[in-house]
Design an enzyme around this catalytic site. Structure first.
Site, short mmCIF file in Angstrom:
data_model
loop_
_atom_site.label_atom_id
_atom_site.label_comp_id
_atom_site.label_asym_id
_atom_site.label_seq_id
_atom_site.Cartn_x
_atom_site.Cartn_y
_atom_site.Cartn_z
N ALA A 66 24.02 -36.67 18.09
CA ALA A 66 24.75 -36.96 16.86
C ALA A 66 26.04 -36.16 16.90
O ALA A 66 26.16 -35.19 17.65
CB ALA A 66 23.91 -36.55 15.66
N GLU A 108 17.36 -40.18 21.74
CA GLU A 108 16.60 -40.95 20.74
C GLU A 108 17.06 -42.41 20.72
O GLU A 108 16.26 -43.32 20.52
CB GLU A 108 16.77 -40.28 19.37
N GLU A 128 18.06 -30.10 19.77
CA GLU A 128 18.41 -29.85 18.37
C GLU A 128 17.98 -28.46 17.90
O GLU A 128 18.61 -27.85 17.03
CB GLU A 128 17.75 -30.92 17.47
#
Ligand code: T1G
Length: 693
Positions: A66, A108, A128
C-alpha cells in the site's frame, strides 16, 4: 495498447490481456494505481477477445505494498478490496507476474490472482509488522492457507522477504521465469491455463492447512512464548498472531473481519504512526540539503584502521564483510596479535552458528593485514583512527597521518566526543578530516554518526555517507559539538538519572521505568555492563560520587560480579542492599532528605531534557532534521522504534507539556533545564518538530 490512466496500461497479446503498472518508485498501491487496476480488470474481463489476464509491473519492482504516504489521509480512489474481488472472482484466469519485491498489499493482490509467476531474484513478504501494522488486505487469511500457520506466523511477525525459489517450494508462486523473460513466460503460462482449462484457483478456498491446525492452540502458545522477549513492547506482532489464529479458527469471511478490526486498531494507534514515521526517516536521513547526490565521491578501495582494540576490530570487520581490504595498525605486536585473533574468533563463532561458512571466514581474513608501521597506510583511500580518547594522542596520530597518507584520502576519527575541528587542525588538509563515530560493537551496531568539521569538504562528506551505506550502516550527518547528537543528549539523561537517585529513587527504580518505557536496559544496568571504572583513576578517586565509592569497593560492574546491582554466577542482576546503603550514606553525607520520586517524574526527568537538548542541537544546526536525531537514538541508543525517537515522542506527548516541565525545573533546579529557544518558538506557534522543514 490502451492507457487506462497515467500509471496503468492495458495491452493484448492475442487472447491474453496484459495489465501493466508503471508508478515509480515502487508501484505502491496509491489511489491512481488502485483506479488503474479496477478499470483495467473491468475492461479486460468485459472484453470477449480476452481469455486470460496477466498483471505485471514496469520499473524496479512489482507492487511493494500500500502507499504508506496515504495512511492517515482521507481515502480516495478505488477500494483495494474491490480490486481484489474483481481479480479473485474473474471468470478468466488472472496471472500475477512478479519481479523485484511483492510486499504487503502487493503480495495480497498477487494472492488474489489464480496463479503467480516470478523471476528467481524476486522476493515476497508481508512486512507490515515493520511499520507497526498487519497485512490488512486478506494477507493474514490467505497466506496460512498456502504456507500453513507456522510459516505464516514466521513471515508476518518477522516481515522477512522470501526468495522466489523458496516461494515456489512453499506454493506461494506456481512457476519461475527467466530473469529476462518474465512477461513472455507469464503470457505463455496464461495460454497454457486457458488451453488446459486449468482451474481458477482461489486461495480463500484452500482450507486444508488451516483446518489441520484447528484444535492445536499450542502452535500459537509456543510461538508467543518463544518470541516474548523479541516482541516485548510491540503491539503489532501479537495482533498478527491473533489474525493467523483467526484464519485457523474462523471461516474465511469471519477471519477477514477479525483482520480488519485488528488492522484498524493498529492503524489508528501511536505505535504504527511512530514506525511509519521511522520508515520515512530512515530514507530521509541520506538526503543532505547542501551535499547533492551527484557530489563527486572518493573511491574507497583500501582502508586503514588505527587501533586493533574493540572498536578498531569491529570497524575493520565492517569493511572486510563488504570485501574491502583493511590494514590495521597497532603499537605493540602483542596488542596486534590479540586484535587479529579477536576478529578471527568473532568470524569463527559466526560460522559455528551457521551464519557464514569457514570459506567466508578465510576470505575475510585474507583481506586483513596487520602492521606495526603507520607508513603501511600510505596508499589507503580512507583511514579511520580508533585510538585512546585523548585529544593529545589523536592530534599526534593525525599529524603523523598527514605526513604519510596519500593526498586525497579521507582521514576519519572514531572519536565519540572530541572536537573534530581541533583534531583536523593537526593536519594541513582539514578538508579531508571527518568524524565517523561507530557504536560498540562496531560490527553489529547499525548506527554511524558522520561528523562534519568546519572545513570538511562535500566530496569527503559524500564519501563517508556512501561508505556507511556500503558497509550496511545507517548514517546521520551531524555537526561538530561536544558529544555530537547521541552522547550530547545521553549526558542529559545520565545527569538526571544520577540526580534522581540522589533525591530518593534507587538505581533499579530508574532502570525499571526506562525498561518499561521500552529501552533494552536502564542507565545503571548499562553502566554495570560497560564497567563503572571507564575514566576512573584509582589514585585520584575521592569518594566524590556514588560511582567512585562503588569503584573504590571494587564493585566495578558485571565484570566484578557487583556494581550498582549484585550479579549471580549467570550474571543475573538483583537490587543490591550494599548499593542501597552506599546511596543512603551518600545522601546523608550530602545533607539530602530523600523523597518519593514517582515513576512519572523519573520518566519525564530522564526524557524531557533529552528532547530539549535535541531542540538545541537543531537550533544550532548540528543536525539537519529532527528525524535524524530520532534515527540516531533508535539505531544507536536502544530507543524503542514504536515510540519513534525522542523528537517524535516530544511531538506525540505535546511540546507544550515538555516546555512546561522544563520551565518548572529551570525555576526549581537551575540552568541545566533552560528551555531551548526553538522549543519555546514551536510551542508559541503551536507547531511540532515534524513541521520543521
Ligand atoms: N509506500 C510509499 N512509498 C514507498 C513505499 C510504500 N509502500 N515503499 C517505498 N517507498 C518509497 C520510499 O519512501 C523511497 O522514497 C522510495 O520509495 C524508494 O524506497 C494493506 C497496509 C520496496 C524493498 O512495508 O521495504 O501494504 O526516499 O529507498 O531500498 O496490507 O522500499 O526515494 O522519496 O526503500 O530499493 C507494506 C516498504 C506497506 C514495503 C525497496 N510494504 N518498502 O527498497 O528503496 S503496508 C512495505 C520497502 C501494506 C497492506 C498494508 C522498500 C523496498 P524516496 P527505498 P529500496
Amino acid at each position: 495498447m490502451t492507457a487506462i490512466n497515467p500509471v496503468t496500461d492495458l495491452s493484448k497479446e492475442g487472447e491474453i490481456a496484459v495489465l501493466t503498472l508503471n508508478s515509480p518508485p515502487v508501484n505502491a498501491l496509491s489511489a491512481p494505481v488502485r483506479d488503474g487496476l479496477a478499470d483495467g480488470f473491468k475492461q479486460a474481463i468485459a472484453d470477449p477477445g480476452v481469455k486470460a489476464i496477466v498483471l505485471i509491473c514496469d520499473g524496479k519492482t512489482f507492487i511493494a505494498g500500500a502507499d504508506i504516504s496515504e495512511f492517515g489521509k482521507a481515502p480516495k480512489g478505488a477500494s483495494l478490496f474491490d480490486v481484489q474481488a474483481a481479480m479473485e472472482n474473474s471468470p478468466k484466469p488472472v496471472i500475477a507476474a512478479i519481479h523485484g519485491t511483492a510486499l504487503g498489499g502487493g503480495l495480497e493482490v498477487a494472492l488474489c490472482a489464480h496463479y503467480r509467476v516470478a523471476v528467481p531474484s524476486a522476493r515476497c513478504g508481508l512486512p507490515e509488522v515493520n511499520i507497526g501494522l498487519l497485512p490488512g488486505a486478506g494477507g493474514t487469511q490467505r497466506l496460512p492457507r498456502i504456507v500453513g500457520p507456522e510459516a505464516a506466523l514466521d513471515m508476518v511477525t518477522s516481515g522477512k522477504h522470501v526468495p522466489a525459489k523458496k516461494c515456489l517450494e512453499v506454493g506461494l508462486i506456481d512457476a519461475l521465469a527467466p530473469e529476462d523473460g518474465l512477461r513472455a513466460t507469464a503470457i505463455e503460462f496464461a495460454r497454457t491455463v486457458v488451453a488446459e482449462k486449468k482451474p481458477l484457483k482461489k486461495v480463500r478456498e484452500n482450507n486444508a492447512k488451516v483446518e489441520a491446525a484447528r484444535g492445536h492452540p499450542e502452535i500459537f502458545a509456543d510461538f508467543r512464548k518463544a518470541n516474548a522477549r523479541k516482541f516485548r513492547g510491540f503491539l503489532a506482532p501479537e495482533f498478527n498472531i491473533r489474525c493467523i489464529e483467526a484464519a485457523v479458527n474462523q471461516p474465511f469471511e469471519e477471519g477477514l473481519k477479525t483482520e480488519r478490526k485488528l488492522f484498524m486498531e493498529l492503524m489508528t494507534g501511536s505505535q504504527s504512526a511512530a514506525q511509519r514515521y521511522v520508515f520515512f526517516a530512515e530514507r530521509q536521513v541520506w538526503k543532505l540539503p547542501d551535499v547533492p547526490d551527484d557530489t563527486p565521491e572518493i573511491a574507497v578501495k583500501k582502508v586503514g584502521v588505527i587501533g586493533a582494540g574493540t572498536m578498531g576490530g569491529g570497524i575493520s570487520m565492517n569493511f572486510l564483510n563488504a570485501g574491502v581490504p583493511v590494514t590495521i595498525v597497532e603499537m605493540k605486536q602483542e596488542a596486534l596479535d590479540r586484535g587479529l585473533s579477536v576478529i578471527r574468533k568473532n568470524y569463527e563463532n559466526t560460522a559455528k552458528k551457521g551464519r557464514m561458512t569457514m570459506d567466508d571466514v578465510e576470505k575475510r581474513m585474507a583481506l586483513l593485514t596487520g602492521t606495526l608501521n603507520l607508513e603501511d597506510l600510505a596508499d589507503c583511500d580512507m583511514v579511520i583512527e580508533a585510538v585512546f580518547e585523548r585529544m593529545d594522542i589523536k592530534k599526534d596520530v593525525f599529524a603523523r597521518l598527514d605526513g604519510i597518507v596519500k593526498q586525497g584520502a579521507v582521514l576519519a576519527s572514531n572519536t565519540s566526543y572530541l572536537d573534530i575541528d581541533e583534531i583536523a587542525s593537526a593536519t594541513r588538509r582539514p578538508e579531508f578530516v571527518i568524524g565517523m563515530h561507530f557504536f560498540s560493537p562496531a560490527n553489529v551496531m547499525r548506527l554511524l554518526e558522520v561528523v562534519r568539521g568546519a572545513k570538511t569538504s562535500k566530496p569527503v562528506i559524500s564519501t563517508a555517507m556512501k561508505t556507511a551505506k556500503r558497509i550496511g550502516k545507517i548514517a546521520a550527518l551531524v555537526g561538530a559539538c561536544p558529544g555530537f547528537v547521541g552522547n550530547r543528549m545521553l549526558a542529559q539523561r545520565q545527569r538526571e538519572a544520577n540526580q534522581i537517585v540522589m533525591e530518593g529513587a534507587m538505581p533499579w527504580d530508574v532502570d525499571r521505568v526506562l525498561y518499561d518505557f521500552g529501552f533494552p536496559m536502564g542507565p545503571f544496568a548499562m553502566s554495570d555492563l560497560a564497567g563503572l571504572d571507564i575514566g576512573w583513576v584509582k589514585e585520584k578517586s575521592s569518594s566524590s560520587t556514588i560511582r567512585e565509592v562503588l569503584c573504590e569497593m571494587d564493585r566495578r560492574g558485571q565484570k566484578t560480579g557487583a556494581g550498582f546491582y549484585d550479579y549471580d554466577e549467570n550474571r543475573k542482576a538483583s537490587p543490591s542492599p550494599i548499593t542501597e546503603k552506599i546511596i543512603q550514606d551518600f545522601r546523608t553525607k550530602s545533607g539530602v532528605n530523600a523523597r518519593k520520586v514517582s515513576d512519572e517524574e523519573i520518566l519525564e526527568r530522564c526524557i524531557y531534557p533529552m528532547i530539549n537538548e535535541g531542540a538545541k542541537i537543531l537550533e544550532e544546526g548540528k543536525a539537519i532534521r529532527a528525524s535524524d536525531i530520532d534515527i540516531v537514538w533508535i539505531n544507536g541508543y536502544g530507543w524503542p522504534v514504536y515510540r519513534g525517537g525522542p523528537m517524535f515522542y516530544g511531538d506525540l506527548i505535546g511540546l507544550d507539556r515538555v516546555l512546561a516541565r522544563m520551565k518548572q525545573w529551570h525555576a526549581e533546579m537551575g540552568e541545566q533545564f533552560k528551555p531551548s529557544a526553538l522549543l519555546e518558538k514551536l510551542v508559541a506557534e503551536g507547531k511540532r518538530f515534524q513541521d520543521l522543514r
